[in-house]
Design a protein around this motif. Structure first.
Motif, PDB file in Angstrom:
ATOM      1  N   ARG A  47      47.720  39.465  45.375  1.00  0.00           N
ATOM      2  CA  ARG A  47      46.768  40.564  45.519  1.00  0.00           C
ATOM      3  C   ARG A  47      45.909  40.774  44.277  1.00  0.00           C
ATOM      4  O   ARG A  47      44.843  41.385  44.354  1.00  0.00           O
ATOM      5  CB  ARG A  47      47.494  41.850  45.910  1.00  0.00           C
ATOM      6  CG  ARG A  47      48.446  42.352  44.873  1.00  0.00           C
ATOM      7  CD  ARG A  47      49.192  43.608  45.330  1.00  0.00           C
ATOM      8  NE  ARG A  47      50.361  43.877  44.538  1.00  0.00           N
ATOM      9  CZ  ARG A  47      50.356  44.235  43.266  1.00  0.00           C
ATOM     10  NH1 ARG A  47      49.238  44.374  42.623  1.00  0.00           N
ATOM     11  NH2 ARG A  47      51.495  44.453  42.629  1.00  0.00           N
ATOM     12  N   LEU A  48      46.364  40.246  43.118  1.00  0.00           N
ATOM     13  CA  LEU A  48      45.598  40.419  41.878  1.00  0.00           C
ATOM     14  C   LEU A  48      44.567  39.310  41.633  1.00  0.00           C
ATOM     15  O   LEU A  48      43.675  39.476  40.806  1.00  0.00           O
ATOM     16  CB  LEU A  48      46.546  40.499  40.682  1.00  0.00           C
ATOM     17  CG  LEU A  48      47.445  41.736  40.631  1.00  0.00           C
ATOM     18  CD1 LEU A  48      48.321  41.692  39.379  1.00  0.00           C
ATOM     19  CD2 LEU A  48      46.612  43.010  40.669  1.00  0.00           C
ATOM     20  N   ARG A  49      44.688  38.189  42.322  1.00  0.00           N
ATOM     21  CA  ARG A  49      43.766  37.075  42.069  1.00  0.00           C
ATOM     22  C   ARG A  49      42.297  37.450  42.323  1.00  0.00           C
ATOM     23  O   ARG A  49      41.450  37.157  41.490  1.00  0.00           O
ATOM     24  CB  ARG A  49      44.193  35.836  42.837  1.00  0.00           C
ATOM     25  CG  ARG A  49      45.458  35.223  42.274  1.00  0.00           C
ATOM     26  CD  ARG A  49      45.762  33.855  42.872  1.00  0.00           C
ATOM     27  NE  ARG A  49      47.021  33.392  42.318  1.00  0.00           N
ATOM     28  CZ  ARG A  49      48.187  33.434  42.952  1.00  0.00           C
ATOM     29  NH1 ARG A  49      48.249  33.870  44.198  1.00  0.00           N
ATOM     30  NH2 ARG A  49      49.276  33.019  42.364  1.00  0.00           N
ATOM     31  N   PRO A  50      41.974  38.117  43.447  1.00  0.00           N
ATOM     32  CA  PRO A  50      40.573  38.539  43.617  1.00  0.00           C
ATOM     33  C   PRO A  50      40.098  39.483  42.508  1.00  0.00           C
ATOM     34  O   PRO A  50      38.963  39.380  42.032  1.00  0.00           O
ATOM     35  CB  PRO A  50      40.573  39.238  44.980  1.00  0.00           C
ATOM     36  CG  PRO A  50      41.715  38.612  45.715  1.00  0.00           C
ATOM     37  CD  PRO A  50      42.765  38.373  44.656  1.00  0.00           C
ATOM     38  N   THR A  51      40.975  40.373  42.066  1.00  0.00           N
ATOM     39  CA  THR A  51      40.632  41.308  40.996  1.00  0.00           C
ATOM     40  C   THR A  51      40.311  40.567  39.705  1.00  0.00           C
ATOM     41  O   THR A  51      39.339  40.890  39.008  1.00  0.00           O
ATOM     42  CB  THR A  51      41.795  42.308  40.771  1.00  0.00           C
ATOM     43  OG1 THR A  51      42.066  42.967  42.005  1.00  0.00           O
ATOM     44  CG2 THR A  51      41.473  43.313  39.692  1.00  0.00           C
ATOM     45  N   VAL A  52      41.109  39.568  39.371  1.00  0.00           N
ATOM     46  CA  VAL A  52      40.876  38.780  38.159  1.00  0.00           C
ATOM     47  C   VAL A  52      39.537  38.049  38.256  1.00  0.00           C
ATOM     48  O   VAL A  52      38.743  38.054  37.307  1.00  0.00           O
ATOM     49  CB  VAL A  52      42.035  37.791  37.906  1.00  0.00           C
ATOM     50  CG1 VAL A  52      41.687  36.798  36.812  1.00  0.00           C
ATOM     51  CG2 VAL A  52      43.306  38.546  37.551  1.00  0.00           C
ATOM     52  N   ARG A  54      36.921  38.895  40.036  1.00  0.00           N
ATOM     53  CA  ARG A  54      35.859  39.906  39.900  1.00  0.00           C
ATOM     54  C   ARG A  54      35.658  40.284  38.429  1.00  0.00           C
ATOM     55  O   ARG A  54      34.525  40.461  37.985  1.00  0.00           O
ATOM     56  CB  ARG A  54      36.208  41.159  40.702  1.00  0.00           C
ATOM     57  CG  ARG A  54      36.017  41.012  42.182  1.00  0.00           C
ATOM     58  CD  ARG A  54      36.270  42.365  42.903  1.00  0.00           C
ATOM     59  NE  ARG A  54      36.540  42.131  44.293  1.00  0.00           N
ATOM     60  CZ  ARG A  54      37.744  42.200  44.855  1.00  0.00           C
ATOM     61  NH1 ARG A  54      38.811  42.535  44.140  1.00  0.00           N
ATOM     62  NH2 ARG A  54      37.892  41.958  46.137  1.00  0.00           N
ATOM     63  N   ALA A  55      36.757  40.414  37.680  1.00  0.00           N
ATOM     64  CA  ALA A  55      36.664  40.777  36.260  1.00  0.00           C
ATOM     65  C   ALA A  55      35.884  39.730  35.466  1.00  0.00           C
ATOM     66  O   ALA A  55      35.280  40.048  34.441  1.00  0.00           O
ATOM     67  CB  ALA A  55      38.063  40.968  35.666  1.00  0.00           C
ATOM     68  N   THR A  62      36.345  41.912  50.583  1.00  0.00           N
ATOM     69  CA  THR A  62      37.644  42.537  50.853  1.00  0.00           C
ATOM     70  C   THR A  62      38.493  41.609  51.720  1.00  0.00           C
ATOM     71  O   THR A  62      37.972  40.771  52.459  1.00  0.00           O
ATOM     72  CB  THR A  62      37.473  43.885  51.574  1.00  0.00           C
ATOM     73  OG1 THR A  62      36.811  43.659  52.814  1.00  0.00           O
ATOM     74  CG2 THR A  62      36.654  44.851  50.725  1.00  0.00           C
TER      75      THR A  62
END
Length: 179
Positions: A47-52, A54-55, A62
């Motif tokens: 679940r954190l891979r998309p967030t990373v 994006r960062a 989504t």
């Protein structure tokens, strides 16, 4: 017997750089460290891979699922639409922009390669181009999509198939088919 003269690139004359990486050396080093120490690891939360990404400048929709082992060359040259899946050990070699639509499935080991070289040039210069995977396409296991191509909406690139030119919407590219 006649001697054949063969022409080939002289690698010592390769022009440095070859393309715009889009960020400075410090930023590139930070991405490499994050990718290899955390992002690709099996234990890093999916679940954190998309967030990373994006960062680091990627445009990620989504509901995107990115499995472990996925390799992304430059996140800031990547866009992925909603509800797409990126399978284990896929490689997004995006020296030029790669756009992946919504509801796209990149299966295990798929390789999107936006970089190449001009084998006819004396210095082996880069010959890169963007890749677009349109909505609803499926790039199956170990398939290869080469630079400068568009895989049309709802198309299927079968396991181990190679795409080197645009694929019309709704087309199935089987292994051995020239696309």
């Amino acid at each position: 017997m006649h001697a054949v003269t063969v022409s080939y690139p002289r690698l010592a004359t390769f022009p440095p750089g070859g393309y715009d990486k889009g960020r400075g050396a410090h930023w590139l080093a930070i991405w490499f460290a994050v990718q290899h120490l955390f992002f690709k690891k099996w234990w890093f939360p999916r679940r954190l891979r998309p967030t990373v990404l994006r960062a680091f400048g990627a445009e990620i929709g989504t509901g995107v699922v990115i499995r472990h082992g996925v390799r992304v060359t430059w996140p800031w040259k990547l866009a992925i639409g909603d509800d797409s899946w990126i399978g284990e050990d896929s490689w997004i070699y995006n020296v030029e922009p790669i756009r992946i639509g919504s509801d796209v499935c990149l299966s295990q080991g798929a390789f999107l390669c936006s970089g190449s070289h001009d084998h006819r040039s004396s210095d082996f210069r880069c010959d890169n181009g963007p890749i677009t995977i349109e909505n609803g396409a499926w790039i199956a296991a170990d398939a290869l999509v080469l630079r400068g191509t568009v895989v049309g909406e709802g198309s299927v690139v079968a396991a181990r198939a190679v795409v080197r030119q645009d694929v019309p919407a709704g087309t199935v590219v089987h292994i051995g088919t020239v696309y």
